[in-house]
Design an enzyme around this catalytic site. Structure first.
Site, PDB file in Angstrom:
ATOM      1  N   CYS A   2      48.226  27.402  41.008  1.00 22.05           N
ATOM      2  CA  CYS A   2      49.120  26.533  41.755  1.00 22.05           C
ATOM      3  C   CYS A   2      48.588  25.101  41.656  1.00 22.05           C
ATOM      4  O   CYS A   2      47.384  24.879  41.647  1.00 22.05           O
ATOM      5  CB  CYS A   2      49.260  26.871  43.231  1.00 22.05           C
ATOM      6  SG  CYS A   2      49.977  28.484  43.535  1.00 22.05           S
ATOM      7  N   ARG A  27      48.881  24.910  35.724  1.00 15.44           N
ATOM      8  CA  ARG A  27      48.275  25.646  36.835  1.00 15.44           C
ATOM      9  C   ARG A  27      49.194  26.732  37.382  1.00 15.44           C
ATOM     10  O   ARG A  27      48.771  27.557  38.202  1.00 15.44           O
ATOM     11  CB  ARG A  27      47.907  24.683  37.968  1.00 15.44           C
ATOM     12  CG  ARG A  27      46.897  23.635  37.580  1.00 15.44           C
ATOM     13  CD  ARG A  27      46.591  22.745  38.752  1.00 15.44           C
ATOM     14  NE  ARG A  27      45.811  23.440  39.744  1.00 15.44           N
ATOM     15  CZ  ARG A  27      44.487  23.453  39.797  1.00 15.44           C
ATOM     16  NH1 ARG A  27      43.798  22.785  38.905  1.00 15.44           N
ATOM     17  NH2 ARG A  27      43.853  24.115  40.719  1.00 15.44           N
ATOM     18  N   TRP A  69      51.982  29.650  41.140  1.00 16.99           N
ATOM     19  CA  TRP A  69      51.582  30.866  40.433  1.00 16.99           C
ATOM     20  C   TRP A  69      51.483  31.904  41.534  1.00 16.99           C
ATOM     21  O   TRP A  69      50.609  31.831  42.398  1.00 16.99           O
ATOM     22  CB  TRP A  69      50.235  30.666  39.740  1.00 16.99           C
ATOM     23  CG  TRP A  69      49.817  31.848  38.932  1.00 16.99           C
ATOM     24  CD1 TRP A  69      50.185  32.141  37.642  1.00 16.99           C
ATOM     25  CD2 TRP A  69      48.950  32.919  39.344  1.00 16.99           C
ATOM     26  NE1 TRP A  69      49.599  33.318  37.234  1.00 16.99           N
ATOM     27  CE2 TRP A  69      48.838  33.811  38.264  1.00 16.99           C
ATOM     28  CE3 TRP A  69      48.253  33.203  40.510  1.00 16.99           C
ATOM     29  CZ2 TRP A  69      48.072  34.970  38.316  1.00 16.99           C
ATOM     30  CZ3 TRP A  69      47.490  34.364  40.571  1.00 16.99           C
ATOM     31  CH2 TRP A  69      47.404  35.227  39.478  1.00 16.99           C
ATOM     32  N   ASN A  95      47.530  25.455  47.645  1.00 22.61           N
ATOM     33  CA  ASN A  95      46.915  26.168  46.523  1.00 22.61           C
ATOM     34  C   ASN A  95      45.762  26.968  47.083  1.00 22.61           C
ATOM     35  O   ASN A  95      44.880  26.407  47.742  1.00 22.61           O
ATOM     36  CB  ASN A  95      46.414  25.150  45.484  1.00 22.61           C
ATOM     37  CG  ASN A  95      45.450  25.776  44.485  1.00 22.61           C
ATOM     38  OD1 ASN A  95      45.577  26.939  44.141  1.00 22.61           O
ATOM     39  ND2 ASN A  95      44.486  24.994  44.029  1.00 22.61           N
ATOM     40  N   GLY A  96      45.775  28.298  46.849  1.00 23.58           N
ATOM     41  CA  GLY A  96      44.689  29.141  47.345  1.00 23.58           C
ATOM     42  C   GLY A  96      45.247  30.359  48.045  1.00 23.58           C
ATOM     43  O   GLY A  96      46.409  30.734  47.832  1.00 23.58           O
ATOM     44  N   GLU A 456      37.399  37.517  21.073  1.00 22.46           N
ATOM     45  CA  GLU A 456      38.214  36.342  21.377  1.00 22.46           C
ATOM     46  C   GLU A 456      39.595  36.446  20.709  1.00 22.46           C
ATOM     47  O   GLU A 456      40.619  36.146  21.330  1.00 22.46           O
ATOM     48  CB  GLU A 456      37.459  35.073  20.936  1.00 22.46           C
ATOM     49  CG  GLU A 456      38.204  33.776  21.078  1.00 22.46           C
ATOM     50  CD  GLU A 456      38.756  33.505  22.471  1.00 22.46           C
ATOM     51  OE1 GLU A 456      38.348  34.149  23.447  1.00 22.46           O
ATOM     52  OE2 GLU A 456      39.653  32.653  22.567  1.00 22.46           O
ATOM     53  N   LYS A 460      43.351  36.656  22.554  1.00 21.30           N
ATOM     54  CA  LYS A 460      44.486  35.792  22.216  1.00 21.30           C
ATOM     55  C   LYS A 460      45.719  36.630  21.885  1.00 21.30           C
ATOM     56  O   LYS A 460      46.838  36.294  22.277  1.00 21.30           O
ATOM     57  CB  LYS A 460      44.155  34.889  21.012  1.00 21.30           C
ATOM     58  CG  LYS A 460      43.169  33.800  21.337  1.00 21.30           C
ATOM     59  CD  LYS A 460      43.777  32.777  22.276  1.00 21.30           C
ATOM     60  CE  LYS A 460      42.782  31.765  22.777  1.00 21.30           C
ATOM     61  NZ  LYS A 460      41.806  32.265  23.752  1.00 21.30           N
ATOM     62  N   GLU A 463      47.143  37.871  25.160  1.00 24.48           N
ATOM     63  CA  GLU A 463      47.621  36.798  26.039  1.00 24.48           C
ATOM     64  C   GLU A 463      48.882  36.109  25.505  1.00 24.48           C
ATOM     65  O   GLU A 463      49.809  35.825  26.255  1.00 24.48           O
ATOM     66  CB  GLU A 463      46.470  35.789  26.145  1.00 24.48           C
ATOM     67  CG  GLU A 463      46.706  34.593  27.005  1.00 24.48           C
ATOM     68  CD  GLU A 463      45.498  33.640  26.983  1.00 24.48           C
ATOM     69  OE1 GLU A 463      44.724  33.663  26.012  1.00 24.48           O
ATOM     70  OE2 GLU A 463      45.343  32.877  27.946  1.00 24.48           O
ATOM     71  N   HIS A 479      31.886  55.810  17.388  1.00 24.59           N
ATOM     72  CA  HIS A 479      31.545  56.457  18.663  1.00 24.59           C
ATOM     73  C   HIS A 479      32.780  56.725  19.521  1.00 24.59           C
ATOM     74  O   HIS A 479      32.657  56.981  20.708  1.00 24.59           O
ATOM     75  CB  HIS A 479      30.523  55.603  19.424  1.00 24.59           C
ATOM     76  CG  HIS A 479      29.224  55.470  18.688  1.00 24.59           C
ATOM     77  ND1 HIS A 479      28.368  56.522  18.492  1.00 24.59           N
ATOM     78  CD2 HIS A 479      28.655  54.415  18.054  1.00 24.59           C
ATOM     79  CE1 HIS A 479      27.321  56.125  17.785  1.00 24.59           C
ATOM     80  NE2 HIS A 479      27.475  54.841  17.506  1.00 24.59           N
ATOM     81  N   LYS A 566      46.475  28.360  33.567  1.00 31.40           N
ATOM     82  CA  LYS A 566      45.285  27.874  32.858  1.00 31.40           C
ATOM     83  C   LYS A 566      44.051  27.795  33.752  1.00 31.40           C
ATOM     84  O   LYS A 566      42.948  28.057  33.313  1.00 31.40           O
ATOM     85  CB  LYS A 566      45.572  26.509  32.236  1.00 31.40           C
ATOM     86  CG  LYS A 566      44.505  26.125  31.235  1.00 31.40           C
ATOM     87  CD  LYS A 566      45.006  25.196  30.191  1.00 31.40           C
ATOM     88  CE  LYS A 566      43.948  24.932  29.151  1.00 31.40           C
ATOM     89  NZ  LYS A 566      43.735  26.080  28.236  1.00 31.40           N
TER      90      LYS A 566
HETATM   91  O1  M6R Z   1      38.643  27.333  32.709  1.00 31.71           O
HETATM   92  P1  M6R Z   1      37.797  28.482  32.320  1.00 31.71           P
HETATM   93  O2  M6R Z   1      37.185  28.348  30.977  1.00 31.71           O
HETATM   94  O3  M6R Z   1      36.760  28.825  33.354  1.00 31.71           O
HETATM   95  O4  M6R Z   1      38.802  29.713  32.253  1.00 31.71           O
HETATM   96  C1  M6R Z   1      38.368  31.018  32.020  1.00 31.71           C
HETATM   97  C2  M6R Z   1      39.512  31.904  31.609  1.00 31.71           C
HETATM   98  O5  M6R Z   1      40.469  31.990  32.613  1.00 31.71           O
HETATM   99  C3  M6R Z   1      40.187  31.399  30.321  1.00 31.71           C
HETATM  100  O6  M6R Z   1      39.263  31.250  29.290  1.00 31.71           O
HETATM  101  C4  M6R Z   1      41.292  32.349  29.849  1.00 31.71           C
HETATM  102  O7  M6R Z   1      40.725  33.568  29.459  1.00 31.71           O
HETATM  103  C5  M6R Z   1      42.085  31.692  28.727  1.00 31.71           C
HETATM  104  N1  M6R Z   1      43.457  31.573  29.134  1.00 31.71           N
HETATM  105  C6  M6R Z   1      42.050  32.423  27.450  1.00 31.71           C
HETATM  106  O8  M6R Z   1      42.773  31.790  26.440  1.00 31.71           O
END
Ligand code: M6R
Length: 571
Positions: A2, A27, A69, A95-96, A456, A460, A463, A479, A566
């Site tokens: 948020c 956000r 959010w 926010n929170g 990683e 992606k 996500e 395994h 984000k």
């Molecule tokens: O802002 P941060 O790096 O602490 O965020 C951590 C994760 O929320 C962030 O890396 C998330 O996994 C990304 N959206 C991945 O692309």
């Protein structure tokens, strides 16, 4: 999660707020809303989905806004902020999470609640308390009664004043000659001013008569100077690219160069300090979430090579595993510098006497401010929810840190090699994306420094392309996971030069009929001659390109994937 913003000044508030919400959109983008004060009271707009400039409130010079959010209560117009008091005098954005919202609600009398959110209780609390108290007293009462995390903006339409208060969630104040702003971060008002200060927990600000007063929970005035921040804002509209994600991937060679330059100039001292802290402490624990965690896995790999005993822990599980004490250095890695899980890990470690250092992207973020030493990754503002250029820069920073501790790493032509890799492989990624778009599962395998990259790329794919993906150590296949490999299952293998071990894992999946996709010096995707450390970057950008084009092929909202935000400011 948020985003909140507030403004009082000479400009048209709905426009200022709308522009701020656009910048804070990363956000949360489930719904948005704003409240301004006009002659007769509050003017409210709420919408589900995308921000629309034509839907703002009437002209005014005071107001608040919110990007949501969803946490408590589904995504709907009713649950969108601002929430309004029964008498229509106050509007609130939050926010929170208010953990004791039910208890607070039970203590209040005869209010009509229209939403299913925890946030609405705040406005009714202020309304009820101002029956006998001033607004400031009501805010202090709230700070003493509420449990949880919050950054709250409050608009009083009767007195035409703004208030903001916080605990646990970030809140910044922006000041220019013409007006005062508050926001979840400096982006909220960075289009208007670069003069700012940050509120600490249990503080509140009163914005009235062209100025502001900062106070603590006892009502005592706090003197804190504003500071100028340097932050080059990215274009919110990515004109020459279809999405921010591809723009950000293609900027990686440039952002890495920028980081390197800074590490040899204005960040030289902080890099050295971080290295010294690492070498002075008995125990070094990195902590991070998501993509930043994957970068920290690579960091640990490199530091171990340099003889440093380091480990990394996922921030949300930190307290369950760590044994921090006064001989421990905890290094938080975070793009936003606001991730709640990471902040909690920091607070917990501080409580045990540990020293805190950090590696962040967003300047002046909460994590940076809580650290003894902080080094910035200097990737600039990243708008796509998926972290791409910031991951590359985090890893580049770890390379420099490892080099600083004495290991010889050859990466001088890295930026050129990344550009060459993008150029040679973008067409191939577009082509393969047409095939991958209908797949349900994808496996990515790597060993050594390529293992975090495998994870990683898998993150992606989940996500952004909404495909179940698993990134794993090649040696672990036999395994268990090998049972899932059948005719046509896509397996992406990350194969640096002279790595016979991963080659045998590739053979294992090929023998089971996998659709084997090789990232290697000669393979389905080709990388130029490189060291194993350089290979991690080259394989990463290929994985990012593949994810981007697969998501695009599926017609997905690449920059704003469903259910995500984000900056993750809830536990
Ligand atoms: O802002 P941060 O790096 O602490 O965020 C951590 C994760 O929320 C962030 O890396 C998330 O996994 C990304 N959206 C991945 O692309």
């Amino acid at each position: 999660m948020c985003g909140i913003i507030g403004y009082k000044g000479t400009e048209n508030a709905p426009e200022v707020i709308f522009n701020g919400l656009k910048r804070l959109e990363y956000r949360g983008y489930d719904s948005w809303g704003m409240a301004t004060a006009n002659g007769s009271g509050l003017d409210i707009v709420k919408q589900e989905g995308e921000l629309e400039p034509s839907k703002t409130t009437e002209e005014s010079n005071i107001g608040i806004g919110h990007n949501r959010w969803a946490t408590h209560g589904k995504v709907s117009k009713t649950n969108a902020h601002p929430h309004v008091s029964c008498d229509n005098r106050f509007a609130v954005v939050h926010n929170g999470i208010i953990e004791n919202w039910k208890e607070l609600k039970e203590e209040l009398n005869g209010h009509e609640y229209v939403s299913g959110t925890d946030s609405e209780v705040i406005v009714h609390f202020i309304e009820e308390k101002t029956g006998t108290e001033t607004v400031e007293e009501a805010i202090r009462d709230f700070l003493n009664s509420a449990k949880g995390s919050f950054a709250v903006g409050l608009l009083d339409s009767k007195e035409k004043n703004l208030f903001a208060f916080k605990r646990g969630s970030p809140l910044a104040l922006g000041v220019d000659g013409e007006g005062i702003f508050f926001g979840s971060d400096i982006y909220a008002f960075s289009g208007y001013t670069n003069e700012s200060l940050f509120l600490e927990d249990n503080e509140y600000v009163v914005i009235e008569n062209g100025g502001f007063v900062l106070k603590d929970v006892s009502g005592k005035r706090i003197q804190r100077k504003t500071r100028k921040f340097e932050w080059k804002e990215e274009e919110i509209d990515q004109k020459e690219f279809d999405h921010h994600m591809i723009k950000e991937i293609k900027s990686i060679p440039r952002t890495i160069q920028k980081l390197r330059t800074s590490l040899h100039s204005e960040q030289r001292e902080s890099l050295k300090e971080l290295k010294n802290l690492i070498q002075e402490h008995e125990k070094v624990i990195f902590t991070a979430s998501g993509t930043s965690y994957h970068a920290s896995l690579l960091g640990v790999f490199l530091l171990q090579k340099a003889g440093v005993e380091a480990q990394t822990l996922i921030a949300s599980e930190f307290e369950n595993y760590e044994r921090a004490d006064e001989n421990t250095l905890v290094v938080a890695v975070s793009q936003s510098g606001e991730t709640k899980d990471v902040l909690d890990a920091i607070e917990h470690s501080k409580g045990k006497g540990a020293t805190i250092a950090s590696i962040v992207n967003v300047p002046h973020s909460s994590i940076e401010r809580k650290s003894t030493v902080s080094v910035r990754v200097k990737a600039g503002q990243e708008i796509c929810v998926a972290a791409t250029k910031t991951f590359a820069n985090q890893v580049a920073l770890f390379l420099e840190l490892a080099r600083e501790t004495g290991i010889d790493l050859k990466t001088s032509e890295l930026a050129e090699k990344i550009s060459e890799t993008i150029e040679k492989n973008e067409g191939k990624a577009k082509k393969l994306a047409k095939e991958l778009k209908d797949k349900k599962d994808i496996y990515i395998i790597g060993r050594g420094p390529a293992y975090p990259v495998a994870r990683e790329i898998a993150l992606k794919l989940k996500e952004i392309a909404y495909i179940h993906a698993e990134g794993m150590m090649g040696g672990e296949l036999k395994h268990g996971t090998l049972a899932l490999i059948e005719e046509g299952t896509p397996v992406i293998s990350l194969i640096p030069e002279n790595s016979s071990e991963i080659e045998s894992n590739v053979k294992e999946v090929e023998a089971r009929g996998a659709n084997s996709i090789r990232i290697a010096s000669s393979g389905d995707f080709e990388v130029p001659e490189c060291t194993p450390e350089e290979f991690t970057f080259l394989a990463t950008v290929i994985g990012f390109l593949l994810t981007y084009y697969t998501a695009k092929e599926k017609g997905l909202p690449v920059d704003k994937p469903r259910n995500l935000a984000k900056s993750v400011t809830v536990r």
